[in-house]
Design a protein around this motif. Sequence first.
Motif, short mmCIF file in Angstrom:
data_model
loop_
_atom_site.label_atom_id
_atom_site.label_comp_id
_atom_site.label_asym_id
_atom_site.label_seq_id
_atom_site.Cartn_x
_atom_site.Cartn_y
_atom_site.Cartn_z
N LEU B 165 0.87 -1.19 0.00
CA LEU B 165 0.00 0.00 0.00
C LEU B 165 0.90 1.23 0.00
O LEU B 165 1.93 1.25 0.68
CB LEU B 165 -0.87 -0.01 1.28
CG LEU B 165 -1.81 1.17 1.52
CD1 LEU B 165 -2.95 1.16 0.50
CD2 LEU B 165 -2.40 1.11 2.94
N ALA B 182 -3.63 5.06 -0.76
CA ALA B 182 -4.54 5.68 0.20
C ALA B 182 -4.18 7.16 0.33
O ALA B 182 -3.04 7.55 0.10
CB ALA B 182 -4.42 5.00 1.56
N LEU B 392 -6.98 2.70 10.05
CA LEU B 392 -7.76 2.18 8.92
C LEU B 392 -6.84 1.59 7.84
O LEU B 392 -7.18 0.58 7.22
CB LEU B 392 -8.65 3.27 8.32
CG LEU B 392 -9.77 3.79 9.23
CD1 LEU B 392 -10.58 4.87 8.52
CD2 LEU B 392 -10.70 2.67 9.69
N CYS B 393 -5.69 2.20 7.64
CA CYS B 393 -4.73 1.62 6.68
C CYS B 393 -4.31 0.22 7.14
O CYS B 393 -4.24 -0.72 6.33
CB CYS B 393 -3.48 2.49 6.56
SG CYS B 393 -3.71 3.96 5.55
N LEU B 395 -5.99 -1.81 9.08
CA LEU B 395 -7.13 -2.71 8.94
C LEU B 395 -7.38 -3.07 7.48
O LEU B 395 -7.77 -4.19 7.16
CB LEU B 395 -8.38 -2.08 9.56
CG LEU B 395 -8.40 -2.09 11.09
CD1 LEU B 395 -9.42 -1.10 11.64
CD2 LEU B 395 -8.71 -3.51 11.61
N TYR B 396 -7.14 -2.12 6.60
CA TYR B 396 -7.33 -2.38 5.16
C TYR B 396 -6.37 -3.48 4.70
O TYR B 396 -6.75 -4.38 3.97
CB TYR B 396 -7.11 -1.10 4.37
CG TYR B 396 -7.26 -1.27 2.89
CD1 TYR B 396 -8.53 -1.45 2.32
CD2 TYR B 396 -6.16 -1.25 2.04
CE1 TYR B 396 -8.68 -1.62 0.95
CE2 TYR B 396 -6.31 -1.41 0.66
CZ TYR B 396 -7.56 -1.60 0.13
OH TYR B 396 -7.71 -1.78 -1.22
N GLU B 402 -12.21 -5.21 0.28
CA GLU B 402 -13.58 -4.84 -0.07
C GLU B 402 -13.83 -3.35 0.18
O GLU B 402 -13.08 -2.72 0.91
CB GLU B 402 -14.61 -5.65 0.75
CG GLU B 402 -14.70 -7.11 0.37
CD GLU B 402 -13.53 -7.93 0.88
OE1 GLU B 402 -12.83 -7.43 1.79
OE2 GLU B 402 -13.30 -9.03 0.37
N ASN B 403 -14.91 -2.85 -0.41
CA ASN B 403 -15.25 -1.44 -0.21
C ASN B 403 -15.98 -1.19 1.10
O ASN B 403 -15.98 -0.08 1.62
CB ASN B 403 -16.12 -0.92 -1.36
CG ASN B 403 -15.29 -0.71 -2.60
OD1 ASN B 403 -14.11 -0.34 -2.52
ND2 ASN B 403 -15.88 -0.95 -3.75
N ILE B 405 -16.17 -2.91 4.84
CA ILE B 405 -15.55 -3.92 5.70
C ILE B 405 -16.22 -3.86 7.07
O ILE B 405 -16.17 -2.83 7.74
CB ILE B 405 -14.03 -3.68 5.81
CG1 ILE B 405 -13.39 -3.79 4.42
CG2 ILE B 405 -13.39 -4.65 6.80
CD1 ILE B 405 -11.95 -3.31 4.36
#
Lengths: 230, 407
Positions: B165, B182, B392-393, B395-396, B402-403, B405
């Motif tokens: 990422l 992101a 959030l990064c 967790l992503y 998915e869009n 979560i």
Amino acid sequence: MAQLADTERPFEFMSRLNLTLLTDLRARDAAELLEHLRVVPGAVIYHHTHHFLVQHQYLSPEPPNDFAFWVSNMLLEERLGEELAAVDVLRFATIHELREALVHVIENFLEGCTNLRVAPPGEEFYFEQSVSFVLPTGIVARNLSQFRDGLAQVSLNSISYHMFDARLRLEQGGDNDFSKWLEAALDEREVAAAMRRLDPYTHTEEGLRRQMIALIDARLHRESERARSG
Amino acid sequence: MPVLDDYAPIVGEGTVKELKLLGDRLAGQRVVNVNSTRVGGGVAEILTRLVPLLNEVGVKARWEVMSGSEEFFELTKKLHNALHGRPATFTAVERETYQRTTTANLRALDLEADICFIHDPQPAGLIAARQSLDSRWIWRCHIDVSAPAPGAWEFIAPMVEKYDLSVFSAPQFARSLPIPQALVAPSIDPLSDKNRELSKSECEAILTKLGIRSDKPIVTQVSRFDRWKDPLGVIQAWRLARQRVDCQLILAGGSATDDPEGAEVLREVRQQANGDPDVHILDLPPTANLEINAIQRASSVVIQKSLKEGFGLTVSEALWKAKPVIAGAVGGIPLQVSHKYSGILTHTTEGVAFWIKQLLSASDFARRLGENGREHVRNNFLLTRHMRDHLLCFLYLLKGPENIIRL
């Protein structure tokens, strides 16, 4: 305030936190905006019609949507910008319908347009998308009074989730979560209808919270009065 | 050091609670941040505050600093400037220096973690450790790489493309990449010495110590002595404005340990000021946070006349103090300033001079700009929002892509 009956179907306040991802798509003029708008994922449409609400809380009424803002301020196409801003998100039950409406407005504009304006370098429209993380806040309501307290406590993200996402993005029949629960679990049809009538896109989220709490307070007050007189 | 609950009066209880809930989902995950300087510059400032808060919510966060020779940091400064567009060529010797430093740091740094969060181009080569460690890798780019000089992006692209990422501060700074990108804006800490509330007497005492008089309005730019911040242009603009409105100028800055060019720029600035008693050039150490806070609070107008910017966090610092800001419309500054609503965006030295005069003369308008700016910063550029985006990064990477979560 009156303590109305508990329900066996409690309301669980959720929250929604968004991470923004950049797509590789960008538009320099209205034609490219249209071309991409037709094919981008729904999460892109959702992002550009909703993130202003979160990022510009202090503005009221809030800036409408990114497409309208960019068209007005970067392309200087004020008429198209106004038309895009006027697309009433509340009219649509799905992102698909909202996309179609935006596409229709730009198509109409392009039909009569002979000279496309181009955004200055560096001011292109960057298509972004929201990745939404949905999680329970731990706040649960079993009656109207508890619901009112929950509403006062939760973050604006939670209100936003139940009012915007549930209605449009999760495609739950075009209704917001609060009204659905108030009607189905508590039989509070009047409050539910009043909340449904609120246009969340014309309020700051804090303002929306205040209005909803005022509606419930008025209902609880009436119940108190009724109990006292009865 | 403040704890998370200390932020609740500023950002709300609900926001703090959400951070704790996200932390619960990441409890025990090991995250190591790596950058190239412990002090000075926005990255070090952010990590100083963010790492303890991440630990408070259950993430096992660490911060490692890579080391390198003067030769290495001269190369990375050149790379930094070339990524911003200044023409440069990179010799085989320089590439070897980069590789050698990376290899030495791979041996020296503890990169054992679930997520490696690598900041900026200097340590980007550490991705080589990925072959041996079972972890997710994030490359955090704090600078604008949208229009690099030929050869600059190619220098780092083969490394960057191996990450899981990438994170950019604004879409305008990014490049097309084969990995997800992101968007995470940086932030200021409202409880740090640089931004916390100061009483009038505290401010006055600090300004007296710095030799600043309060008999004239103060116009300030707080920035490293760096050509992209155009300190010479600031002096020129202030001189034009002073022909109409009497005021003094403070140029307050310092040079981070990875910025060898700073001393040269400082010399040029002193030469340009030419001993004018109304120009105060303050070469402050990286620890002078209270001084910067007091200077910003005492200022009538704050300038950020950048020609190129990563994000330009000093703008948010000034806005948080409800100051009217005049800033170059570059990099991340337009995200912080809406022209004529939460500040003034300019493109020229003459424009800066014009708006200095206007804002010093129209105090009600200047006050409204500052108040709107403060609210915009509260909603978008405080540390708690930054912390949320980092969580959030993570967790992503662990639960995506998915869009929607559900946690």
